[in-house]
Design an enzyme around this catalytic site. Structure first.
Site, mmCIF file in Angstrom:
data_model
loop_
_atom_site.group_PDB
_atom_site.id
_atom_site.type_symbol
_atom_site.label_atom_id
_atom_site.label_comp_id
_atom_site.label_asym_id
_atom_site.label_seq_id
_atom_site.Cartn_x
_atom_site.Cartn_y
_atom_site.Cartn_z
ATOM 1 N N ASP A 377 0.861 -1.173 0.000
ATOM 2 C CA ASP A 377 0.000 0.000 0.000
ATOM 3 C C ASP A 377 0.907 1.235 0.000
ATOM 4 O O ASP A 377 2.086 1.135 0.364
ATOM 5 C CB ASP A 377 -0.887 -0.033 1.249
ATOM 6 C CG ASP A 377 -1.774 1.193 1.350
ATOM 7 O OD1 ASP A 377 -2.385 1.566 0.339
ATOM 8 O OD2 ASP A 377 -1.841 1.779 2.440
ATOM 9 N N ASP A 568 -1.521 -0.887 6.147
ATOM 10 C CA ASP A 568 -1.697 -0.382 7.511
ATOM 11 C C ASP A 568 -3.129 0.038 7.819
ATOM 12 O O ASP A 568 -3.515 0.121 8.985
ATOM 13 C CB ASP A 568 -0.767 0.813 7.760
ATOM 14 C CG ASP A 568 -1.278 2.080 7.070
ATOM 15 O OD1 ASP A 568 -1.570 2.005 5.863
ATOM 16 O OD2 ASP A 568 -1.400 3.111 7.744
ATOM 17 N N ASP A 572 -7.124 -2.119 4.234
ATOM 18 C CA ASP A 572 -6.122 -3.081 3.780
ATOM 19 C C ASP A 572 -6.339 -4.472 4.375
ATOM 20 O O ASP A 572 -5.752 -5.447 3.888
ATOM 21 C CB ASP A 572 -4.711 -2.610 4.161
ATOM 22 C CG ASP A 572 -4.295 -1.360 3.392
ATOM 23 O OD1 ASP A 572 -4.718 -1.237 2.230
ATOM 24 O OD2 ASP A 572 -3.580 -0.525 3.953
#
Length: 674
Positions: A377, A568, A572
C-alpha cells in the site's frame, strides 16, 4: 522431551511436548520444565525471574546426571585402575544399577507413560531397550554411559528450548508491576493491573510505562526499543499516544491511561507471540510425521539385525548381533531432528522480535523465505500518511511574506492541507489581522490579511477569478495550493504525503534479492506513478477502491506467485488476509489490520520487510543444515554399527553429539545481526 508445569487452575501437574517428540498435549507456556521435573523459574506474571533461583533450578536439573557420573567413575576406577576383589559378581552389577537409576528411571517412566497413551515407539523406549540390552550382555559401563549422555543431552535440549522461548517473551513482556498514580497532589504506587482508564500516571526519567495512554505533558522523549527494535529516542508531543513498554528518557511526565492493562498493545503483541509457536512450519510438521514412521521402522530393523543373521551366518553369536542391534537403536534416536528444528524456528521468531518484527507462526517464516512478490500500500506503508509542504514558489513577493499571508488565512480552515501550511509557517502568521474570510466550496478560501485580499485554493479558484498563472503547474501530479494577492498570481505551495526515509532503501534491498515490487493505492494515478518512479517500484496502480486491491492480488495469485502484502489501514485488512503472507505496519496501523496480519512490523519501517525475508531465509537455511547434519552422521554410523564397526560410544556421538551440534547451530540465529 516431556516437560511438566503446574496447571493454573488447580496446581495439577500436566505434560507438554515442546519438541513434539510425542503427540502428548502441547503447551507453549514458557514456564515449562525438563523431564527431570525441575521447573523453569518464572514469576507468575511472566516478568524477569530471580537469576539466583534460576541457577539453582538449572543445577537441580543436572543433579541426577552428576550422581550417575560420580558412581560410574568410581566403578570404572575399580574395573580398570584399582581392582578390588569384592567388586565383582552381584556387587558389581548392583553398583552399575545404582549408577544407572538416577538417569535411567525417569526415561523408563516416560516410556511407560507414553505406552499407556498408545505411543509405543518413542525415543524413551528406544533408549530403555538399548541400555537394558547392554546390561543383558554384560556391557554395564556402556549401558550406564549411553543413558547418562542421553540424560545430559536432554537437559541441554530443555534449557535451549526454554532459553529460546524465554528470549521471545523477555523481548516483549516488559511491563512493570507497578506505576505511580496521581490522586490530586499525591503520588501513590499502585499495581499496574488495578489502574483504570482515565487515571493519571506520573513517569519519572528511566521508568517504563505500564499502560497505553495519552501524553499530557508538552513533550517527552522515549526509548521504544521493546516495541520497535529501534533504540534511538522517539520524541512525543502533547496528546500523542504512548505505549506500555516505552522508557521515559528525560523529564518527569504525566500520562492519562487510555487502555486497560490487559488490552494494551504490548499485551496483544505478547499474546500473539505466545500463540505463534503453535503454528508449525511445513518442515516441522513433516519431521513430526516422519518421526512417527521412522521410529517403529528402526525398531523392527534392529530386531532384524539381531535375529535374521542366524539364518545366514555361521557361528552365529546372539550377544554379538544383539550388541549391534542395540547400537543401531541408540544411533536411530531422532533427537537431533525433533528438537533442533522447532528450536530453529523459535530462534527465528526470537530474532525477528528483537528486530521489531512479530511473526505469528513459524509457518510464516517459511512463507517469507520463499516470497516472490511484495505488494505494498502507499499511504502509511511507503509514505508517512501526513501532508507536508514540499515546495514553495513565490512570484513577485518574498517567500516569507507568501507563507505568512497564506498561513494566516488557513487558520480559518480545518482542511488537512491548510494545517500543513500552518505547520510550515512555524507561527509567522500570528502577528497578522485576518478579516472577511469566505470559504468557496470545492475551490478554497478568500479573505483579507493585513488589508490584502488573498485567494488560496486549487487552480479552479484562480480560474474562477480570471487570474493568469504559470501553466506549468497544471502538469504537477501532487496537491497544489495556488495563491493570488490583490487579484495577482503570487505563487503556489506544493503539498504531498512525505515519503518515509527508508522507503527507497527498502525497494532497493528487495530488488537485490530478486523480489518484484508492486504498489497499490486509492490515491490518483498521477501521484502514485510519481512516487513509484522516485522509489523505482516495478509496477504501481492508483485510483483503487478496496475491492480493486483484492482483484489485483487475486490476479497475481492466479500466476502462481508467492505474494506478501504490506498495509496499515482498515481498508487493507481484506487484502492482508488474502495474500500468502500479510504484513501490517504495527506502529500506526489499524487494529483490524494488525489482527488480520501474519507478520507485524512494529516501527513502520519499510526496510523491515527485507529484514523479515532475510530472517525467514536464514531460519530455513539453518533448519535444513540441521536436517542434513543429522541424516548424514546417523546414516554413516548406522551402517558402521550394523557391520560391527561402531561401538556404543560412536552411537552416543551420533545421537547426543549431533543433537547438541544441531542445537548450537539453531540458537546462533538469535545472535545474528540483520
Amino acid at each position: 522431551m516431556i516437560h511438566k508445569h503446574k496447571d493454573e487452575a488447580g496446581g495439577k501437574q500436566s505434560c507438554c511436548a515442546l519438541d513434539e517428540k510425542t503427540d502428548t498435549k502441547t503447551d507453549d507456556d514458557v514456564g515449562c520444565c525438563s523431564s527431570h521435573g525441575e521447573p523453569e523459574n518464572h514469576s507468575d506474571d511472566g516478568h524477569d525471574h530471580d537469576h539466583s533461583n534460576y541457577s539453582q533450578s538449572v543445577f537441580g536439573m543436572f543433579v541426577p546426571s552428576i550422581i550417575s557420573l560420580v558412581v560410574l567413575l568410581i566403578a570404572l576406577l575399580f574395573d580398570n585402575f584399582f581392582p578390588q576383589s569384592w567388586f565383582s559378581g552381584w556387587v558389581r552389577i548392583a553398583w552399575y544399577i545404582i549408577a544407572y537409576l538416577p538417569v535411567g528411571f525417569p526415561v523408563f517412566k516416560e516410556a511407560l507413560e507414553a505406552i499407556k497413551k498408545r505411543e509405543i515407539f518413542t525415543e524413551f523406549l528406544l533408549m530403555t531397550i538399548a541400555t537394558l540390552g547392554a546390561f543383558y550382555i554384560g556391557e554395564y559401563p556402556e549401558g550406564v554411559a549411553v543413558m547418562l549422555f542421553y540424560a545430559v543431552g536432554e537437559v541441554f535440549q530443555t534449557l535451549a528450548v526454554q532459553r529460546a522461548k524465554s528470549n521471545i517473551k523477555f523481548l516483549l513482556d516488559q511491563r512493570p508491576d507497578t506505576a505511580t498514580v496521581m490522586e490530586g497532589e499525591n503520588a501513590i504506587s499502585k499495581k499496574a493491573s488495578e489502574i483504570t482508564i482515565g487515571e493519571i500516571i506520573q513517569l519519572k526519567p528511566g521508568e517504563k510505562l505500564a499502560l497505553d495512554g495519552k501524553l499530557l505533558s508538552d513533550t517527552a522523549s522515549f526509548n521504544t526499543a521493546v516495541l520497535t527494535g529501534e533504540s534511538k529516542p522517539d520524541t512525543k508531543q502533547k496528546d500523542a499516544t504512548v505505549l506500555a513498554g516505552m522508557i521515559n528518557l528525560n523529564t518527569v511526565v504525566l500520562v492519562e491511561v487510555t487502555t486497560a492493562y490487559t488490552d494494551s498493545k504490548l499485551s496483544k503483541i505478547l499474546e500473539m507471540v505466545q500463540d505463534a509457536t503453535a503454528k508449525k512450519a511445513p518442515t516441522e510438521l513433516f519431521i513430526r510425521k516422519f518421526a512417527k514412521i521412522y521410529t517403529p521402522v528402526v525398531v523392527f530393523l534392529a530386531i532384524g539385525i539381531c535375529l535374521l543373521p542366524m539364518l545366514f551366518v555361521e557361528n552365529y553369536d546372539f550377544n554379538d548381533w544383539l550388541y549391534r542391534a542395540l547400537i543401531f537403536l541408540v544411533i536411530s534416536c531422532p533427537c537431533a531432528l525433533v528438537i533442533s528444528i522447532p528450536l530453529g524456528y523459535f530462534g527465528g521468531i526470537g530474532a525477528a522480535s528483537k528486530n521489531g518484527i512479530l511473526f505469528k507462526g513459524s509457518n510464516f517464516l517459511d512463507l517469507m523465505a520463499s516470497v516472490q512478490v511484495i505488494v505494498m500500500d502507499k499511504t502509511g506503508t511507503l509514505t508517512k500518511g501526513v501532508f507536508k509542504v514540499q515546495k514553495v514558489v513565490a512570484v513577485g513577493i518574498l517567500e516569507a511574506d507568501l507563507v505568512k499571508y497564506t498561513a494566516a488565512l488557513e487558520t480559518k480552515s480545518t482542511h488537512p492541507v491548510g494545517t500543513a501550511i500552518i505547520e510550515y509557517a512555524k507561527g509567522s502568521e500570528k502577528n497578522t489581522t485576518v478579516t472577511d474570510v469566505e470559504e468557496i466550496a470545492g475551490h478554497g478560501l478568500k479573505g483579507k490579511v493585513d488589508g490584502n485580499e488573498i485567494l488560496a485554493g486549487n487552480i479552479k479558484l484562480i480560474k474562477k477569478f480570471n487570474i493568469s498563472y504559470d501553466p506549468e503547474i497544471d502538469n504537477t501530479p501532487f496537491t497544489i495550493i495556488v495563491i493570488a494577492i490583490n487579484q495577482k498570481y503570487a505563487g503556489y505551495f506544493l503539498i504531498a504525503d512525505e515519503i518515509k526515509e527508508d522507503a527507497k532503501e527498502a525497494v532497493q534491498s528487495l530488488h537485490k534479492i530478486n523480489i518484484k515490487t508492486i504498489m497499490l493505492s486509492g490515491d490518483k494515478q498521477a501521484v502514485v506513478s510519481a512516487i513509484a518512479k522516485e522509489l523505482n517500484i516495478d509496477q504501481a496502480f492508483g485510483d483503487l477502491l478496496p475491492e480493486n486491491k483484492i482483484q489485483k492480488v487475486e490476479e497475481l495469485k492466479k500466476q502462481n506467485l508467492r505474494i506478501a502484502f504490506v498495509g496499515d489501514g482498515v481498508n487493507d485488512a481484506p487484502v492482508v488476509a488474502l495474500a500468502d503472507a500479510g504484513i501490517a505496519m504495527g506502529g500506526l496501523g489499524s487494529d483490524a489490520t494488525i489482527e488480520t496480519a501474519d507478520i507485524v512490523i512494529q516501527n513502520d519501517q519499510p526496510t523491515k520487510i527485507f529484514t523479515a525475508i532475510n530472517i525467514g531465509r536464514k531460519t530455513k537455511q539453518i533448519v535444513w543444515q540441521n536436517i542434513g547434519l543429522a541424516f548424514t552422521v546417523k546414516a554413516i554410523v548406522l551402517v558402521l554399527g550394523a557391520g560391527g564397526l561402531a561401538t556404543m560410544w560412536e552411537a552416543v556421538f551420533a545421537d547426543v553429539g549431533v543433537a547438541l551440534l544441531a542445537i548450537l547451530n539453531a540458537v546462533r540465529i538469535q545472535r545474528m545481526k540483520f
